[in-house]
Each structure stands twice: as structure tokens, then as C-alpha cells.
Design a protein around this motif. Structure first.
Motif: not given
Length: 431
Positions: A149-155
Motif C-alpha cells: 500500500r506504500t512505496v518509498i524509494l531512495e533515489v
């Protein structure tokens, strides 16, 4: 709203981004260098603010603060594969683990048998079309993304933009954390005379035109160093590392004789040096795919002349391999060894090699044993085992009786233990 506008709207500081994780969430992290350090450091700093959060991944590389027995009611690790930072916790019991074949993990996520509420991952910079590449480790992560339900990316600009089924669009992302630190690099393991001797036996059995799956460790990398003069090798593997890159640079790998995915290397996660990560960037000769593409025995078994090389810690006289625990103590995990042993057995003219030094602790303990140490987790079964290689030679077990297997394995054990193993085999009615 354009992709660039969405990107700007979703940028967060790491501490703010981890605030999107709800109590009771199951957080999924990609394998190895695909783990997002800035996000996981922020989670560690705020861990006492959470309750009942679980973090899971294969092969963690850093000792994050949340790996703390005093705060497991807040954030607990439940491993898909135990690594250095989690080994002590797994052996003490405050780190839990999920037994499973690596190849089946995407299906377990899709069926809801493995939970995935939040995915946190390293990503390349966004392209002009709004896509990020998770090419360092698409593994089980792409399937987890379908459920999260939640996606957090470290770019991070140091992350390569790889090709394959490893991309996610900005619309699917909830928060973006930016960081520019260098990617974690893992060099080649130390290679000694025992590893070189084992590698020599294996290399002699690998023909030109073979397709390789190479595990991590001193022996597989020693094998690589003895294949530099081979020609037209192919790569269909789980992990791509600097050893495989050395074969490419030597001209030994062309992928031109592969009957499946001709002209292309396939892998599911990367672990190596900056040189490897640069090689991966927008390279059409390499595709990074989920693990059910690379490791599924039915699919990988369609590749002709598939040769898999994997290590074990202990093997008994009927061919059971203990590769993931020391007795009852977890040490690593199932990983892809069983997947590729079964795939190589299915492959036309394929070979599955299990490699191990004959002894441990300064030649005081034999690794070829009458029976596995009680409680040892069996990684590769007696029915799947094919070639076993030590510094003293090669034993092919597939198709052999229990008595013939015992005799063959004793023949490649350390000479100091052969009489003892023969006596024990007699007591087991194997000789």
C-alpha cells in the motif's frame, strides 16, 4: 500533473518518509545492495515510535540500529535469508526467518502468504517517462510492489538504470528520499590453494558454450578465474558480481550459443564493485529480472547446457547438503541453490556442481560426514544432488545407489578421515 511535478511533490526527508509506515506494517527490503540505507537509518532512529513493525529482506549488508534485541516489540527483523548483521540475532532467536525457495517468493507475495505492506528500495534517477529502475535487486521486490500500500524509494545517482522487468513509475511511488552516497561495494572473496584446486576440477567439466549460474564465495570465483580462456559462455544466474564481469571483459562471455535469451545475460540481483554497477547502466546485454524469471527450475531448465556452481558447508554420505545452518543455528538461508540444482538437472547437457573444502578448522573437522549434524537444515536433497567437488576430486552422485554414493564421497574426503568415514558407513549399512 507531469512526472517531474509528481516527483517534486513526493520528495521527503528520510525521517518524514518513514512516518508513512503504520504500526503493524510488514516492510519489504530488496536483496543486498538494493537496501536503501538512508531510509533504514531513519527507521532505526525512530524505531521506538513504532509498534509491531517487521522488516524483511535477503542478505542485509549493514548493522542498522533497528537490529536491536531491546526494541523488537517496536521493529523486528524477520529474514528471508540470514546475513552477517542478522546472524547473531537469528541464532539467539530475536530475529525470525521465513523458510522458502527463492524462486517461489514472488508467488508467495501474490498469494498473500508473505506479507508486504510497505516496500522501501534503492532506485536510479527517474527517466524522461517517469520510470525508475530497481535493477540492483528486482528479485521478489517487483511482486511485493504489486501488494504494497506504500512505496518509498531512495533515489541515488549512483544506482544504474538497468533493463529488464525492474521498473516502477512515479505514479506508484508515495515518497522519494534523495541521497548521493556511493553504493556499497563488495570485492571478490579471498582465494587460496584449496579453492583453486576445487576450481580446477570444476573448470575441466565446463565446455565452451555452456551457460553459467555462479554463486557467491571463494570457490565459485576461483572457478571463474579458470574460465577466462573459454569461449561463447552464457550467463543465466541469480547474482551478477565482479567474477562474471571478469569473464565478460576477457571475451569469454558472448551469450551467442544460448538457446533461450540469446545474446543476453539474466540476473536478479547485483553485488560487486563500482565497476560492475557502471557496467550495468543502460547495458542492453544485461537484463535484471524478478527471481521467478531467473531461478524458476522449469524456466531456467529450458536453457541448454546450464552449469550451476554453489557451495555448501556439509554433506552426508547419501548426498544431503546442509548449506544454511550449523546444526540448529541459522547461518544463511535456502537462497537459490536448490532452484539451480533442479534447473541444471532439467537442462539438456546441464551440470549441477556442489563445491566444498573437504575439511574445516585447520583440517580438524571433516565436511563430508556420515550423517548431517542433528538439526541441520537440508538445503539440497539427496534426490537432487549431482556433482560434488572437493580439492581431492569429483564425485558424481546422480543415478548412483546409496552404497555407491558413500564410496564415491569417501573417495573425495580428506585422506585423514577416510578410514573413519568407511567405518561409520559400515555401521550405517552403506558399505
Amino acid at each position: 500533473m507531469t512526472a517531474q511535478d509528481q516527483y517534486a511533490a513526493k520528495r521527503r526527508e528520510a525521517g518524514e518518509a518513514v512516518g508513512l509506515i503504520e504500526d503493524g506494517s510488514h516492510v519489504v527490503v530488496p536483496t543486498g545492495v538494493g537496501e536503501p540505507p538512508t531510509i533504514l537509518e531513519a527507521l532505526s532512529e525512530r524505531r521506538t515510535e513504532f509498534r509491531g513493525v517487521t522488516v524483511s529482506q535477503i542478505l542485509p549488508l549493514r548493522p542498522y540500529g533497528y537490529l536491536d534485541p531491546e526494541t523488537v516489540e517496536h521493529v523486528r527483523h524477520c529474514a528471508y535469508f540470514v546475513g552477517g548483521p542478522t546472524r547473531a540475532g537469528a541464532q539467539a532467536g530475536w530475529v525470525d526467518f521465513y523458510p522458502s525457495y527463492f524462486s517461489e517468493m514472488p508467488a508467495l507475495f501474490r498469494e498473500g502468504l508473505l506479507p508486504a505492506d510497505v516496500v522501501v528500495a534503492m532506485a536510479s534517477p527517474m527517466d524522461a517517462h517517469g520510470y525508475f529502475s530497481l535493477g540492483l535487486a528486482p528479485d521478489y521486490t517487483m511482486a511485493a510492489l504489486e501488494k504494497a500500500r506504500t512505496v518509498i524509494l531512495e533515489v541515488n545517482p549512483n544506482v544504474p538504470y538497468a533493463f529488464g522487468h525492474c521498473h516502477i513509475h512515479i505514479e506508484r511511488v508515495d515518497a522519494i528520499v534523495e541521497d548521493e552516497r556511493p553504493l556499497l561495494e563488495v570485492g571478490l572473496p579471498e582465494i587460496g590453494p584449496v579453492q583453486k584446486a576445487i576450481a580446477g576440477h570444476v573448470a575441466d567439466l565446463i565446455p565452451n558454450g555452456a551457460t553459467l549460474q555462479i554463486g557467491y564465495g571463494g570457490i565459485p570465483d576461483a572457478v571463474v578465474m579458470q574460465l577466462l580462456e573459454k569461449r561463447d559462455l552464457g550467463i543465466h544466474t541469480e547474482m551478477i558480481g565482479d567474477g562474471i564481469l571478469s569473464l565478460v571483459e576477457a571475451g569469454a562471455v558472448t551469450n551467442l550459443e544460448k538457446n533461450v535469451d540469446r545474446g543476453r545475460m539474466l540476473a536478479t540481483f547485483a553485488l560487486g564493485s563500482r565497476r560492475l554497477y557502471d557496467f550495468m547502466d543502460r547495458n542492453p546485454a544485461l537484463e535484471m529480472h524478478p527471481v521467478d524469471v531467473t531461478n524458476d527450475p522449469c524456466r531456467a531448465g529450458l536453457v541448454d547446457r546450464l552449469h550451476s556452481i554453489n557451495g555448501t558447508m556439509q554433506i552426508d554420505l547419501i548426498g544431503q547438503c546442509g548449506s544454511e545452518s550449523l546444526g540448529t543455528k541459522p547461518y544463511s538461508g535456502t537462497g537459490g541453490q536448490s532452484d539451480f540444482v533442479r534447473a541444471s538437472n532439467r537442462s539438456r547437457d546441464g551440470k549441477a556442481f556442489i563445491v566444498l573444502p573437504s575439511t574445516a578448522k585447520g583440517d580438524t573437522i571433516t565436511r563430508i560426514v556420515p550423517t548431517l549434524t542433528p538439526g541441520t537444515h537440508v538445503s539440497t536433497s539427496k534426490n537432487d544432488i549431482d556433482y560434488v567437488v572437493t580439492e581431492f576430486g569429483v564425485a558424481r552422485l546422480r543415478g548412483k545407489s546409496a552404497h555407491a554414493r558413500a564410496k564415491a564421497l569417501i573417495g573425495i574426503a580428506h585422506p585423514d578421515f577416510r578410514d573413519q568415514l568407511t567405518e561409520e558407513a559400515g555401521k550405517l549399512r552403506l558399505l
